[in-house]
Enzyme design. Structure first.
Site, PDB file in Angstrom:
ATOM      1  N   LYS A 157       4.358 -23.498 -15.972  1.00 47.04           N
ATOM      2  CA  LYS A 157       5.022 -23.344 -14.681  1.00 47.04           C
ATOM      3  C   LYS A 157       6.539 -23.346 -14.837  1.00 47.04           C
ATOM      4  CE  LYS A 157       1.273 -23.418 -12.097  1.00 47.04           C
ATOM      5  NZ  LYS A 157       0.739 -22.132 -11.590  1.00 47.04           N
TER       6      LYS A 157
ATOM      7  N   GLU B 244       5.229 -14.644 -13.550  1.00 51.91           N
ATOM      8  CA  GLU B 244       4.203 -14.521 -12.508  1.00 51.91           C
ATOM      9  C   GLU B 244       4.732 -14.978 -11.150  1.00 51.91           C
ATOM     10  OE1 GLU B 244       0.305 -15.590 -13.835  1.00 51.91           O
ATOM     11  OE2 GLU B 244      -0.127 -16.667 -11.990  1.00 51.91           O
TER      12      GLU B 244
ATOM     13  N   GLU C 162      -2.463 -13.262  -7.016  1.00 53.58           N
ATOM     14  CA  GLU C 162      -3.379 -14.338  -6.610  1.00 53.58           C
ATOM     15  C   GLU C 162      -3.267 -14.645  -5.127  1.00 53.58           C
ATOM     16  OE1 GLU C 162      -1.341 -17.276  -9.293  1.00 53.58           O
ATOM     17  OE2 GLU C 162      -1.794 -18.650  -7.663  1.00 53.58           O
TER      18      GLU C 162
ATOM     19  N   HIS D 157      -6.833 -14.413 -11.968  1.00 55.11           N
ATOM     20  CA  HIS D 157      -6.483 -15.773 -11.563  1.00 55.11           C
ATOM     21  C   HIS D 157      -7.768 -16.533 -11.258  1.00 55.11           C
ATOM     22  CE1 HIS D 157      -5.501 -18.860  -8.459  1.00 55.11           C
ATOM     23  NE2 HIS D 157      -4.521 -19.107  -9.307  1.00 55.11           N
TER      24      HIS D 157
HETATM   25 MG   LIG Z   1      -0.275 -18.234 -10.684  1.00 58.28          MG
END
Ligand SMILES: [Mg+2]
Length: 361
Positions: free
Chosen positions: A167, A222, A248, A298
């Site tokens: 992340k 992403e 997603e 995802h």
């Molecule tokens: Mg994601």
């Protein structure tokens, strides 16, 4: 006959073993699992499911109850017809959101049933390209210390992963850059590393972030910005210097057409449990192929491995942090960076209902 005789939705609240976090969903302590079993007149059965990040599950269940009313007695083998019947029955109040999650769960159950009736694993029924699918470990780790991030990475390497996503979207961009640099140093120059901003930034901030992260040789960035901003995505693709994965939070085939046509995505990333099921996912995968784009995924890796094993233009399968390994008979096999689509009929996900029912409500 594949006449539907029973539709059984069930709801579970699944605590996570580790508290997870990303830039926009905050702290995540549990997810909801909404399952639906479909039984036909021959006694054949299929199961589907969808997953939330902790909210909306009750709304999904309400829609599954409506689907059960509408689809009672239908021919389970005519999936395309039944999908459109349900889509239009639910469309006015549900062109996305929990309605599409419920439709996805039901559609996955129909495809499982169809493949089981045919005695085929789903990936063979859907096209049968190659059961060995490149995969990556999707970390939900924004608030991990760098030490915890590295420890999680080493555990993933031990599990057989040869690609990893982390992340980004910390309060300061310099923190993101330092964390990515530490991961790159740990993994080596050529190891496939992706980052996921979970819609945190405006397009302008995303371009600045992408340029700062680009020297670290990332496979993709992403969800740099909100899903509605197709033009912003396109600017990030053109000006950021890193390929973009997104999808997603798109909910329909038309959403994907819009983003792809705008030039806003390098790796379309549908989630079978949120885009309307196998029926919609396969159309999105083929749409991407027509635009010469690799398709990634995802969530719900135990089902999705079949969908990416079916198509030529597959990219990496996400092995998601919301794992169901504790509750299914045969967790996904990962060997040297490849997820292996199983040969069991259907999608092969057999839930341990007793273990699920033992969870605290
Ligand atoms: Mg994601």
């Amino acid at each position: 006959m594949a006449t539907i005789t029973e539709i059984r939705p069930r709801y579970f609240r699944v605590p996570l073993e580790t508290v997870l976090s990303d830039s926009m969903h905050g702290t995540i302590t549990h997810f909801e699992l909404c399952t639906v079993e479909v039984v036909d007149a021959d006694g054949a059965a299929g199961v589907g499911y969808t997953v939330t990040v902790g909210r909306n599950g009750r709304a999904v269940m309400a829609t599954l109850d409506e689907i059960a009313e509408i689809a009672a007695g239908a021919d389970a083998d005519r999936i395309e017809g039944l999908w459109h019947r349900l889509w239009w029955a639910l469309h006015y109040g549900g062109r996305g959101g929990p309605t599409v999650f419920a439709l996805a769960a039901f559609d996955v159950a129909l495809w499982d049933l169809k493949a089981r009736r045919a005695g085929l694993p789903l990936w063979r029924l859907l096209g049968g390209f190659d059961p060995r699918v490149p995969c990556y470990a999707g970390g939900v780790d924004l608030d991990f210390t760098t030490e915890a991030l590295i420890a999680q990475t080493d555990a993933n390497l031990d599990r057989g992963f040869r690609a990893i996503k982390m992340k980004v979207g910390r309060p300061r961009l310099s923190e993101d850059v330092a964390r990515v640099a530490a991961m790159r140093a740990h993994l080596g120059e050529d190891f496939p590393l992706m980052v996921d901003a979970n819609m945190k930034w405006t397009a302008d901030v995303a371009i600045r972030a992408a340029r700062a992260l680009a020297p670290h040789n990332l496979v993709w960035l992403e969800e740099p910005t909100v899903p509605d901003d197709f033009a912003g995505h396109a600017r990030v693709v053109r000006e950021g210097g890193i390929p973009v994965a997104s999808g997603e939070n798109l909910r329909t085939l038309g959403d994907f057409r819009g983003l792809i046509e705008a030039g806003g995505v390098s790796y379309p990333e549908p989630d079978v449990t949120t885009c309307g099921g196998v029926t919609a996912f396969m159309k999105i995968a083929h749409l991407a192929e027509a635009f010469h784009l690799p398709v990634t995924s995802h969530g719900a890796h135990d089902v999705t491995v079949h969908l990416l094993a079916a198509v030529r233009n597959r990219s990496f399968l996400e092995v998601h942090g919301f794992g169901l390994d504790r509750f299914i008979a045969d967790p996904l096999t990962i060997e040297e960076g490849l997820a292996i689509a199983p040969e069991r009929p259907g999608h092969g996900v057999a839930f341990d209902w007793a273990a699920l029912q033992a969870l605290p409500g």
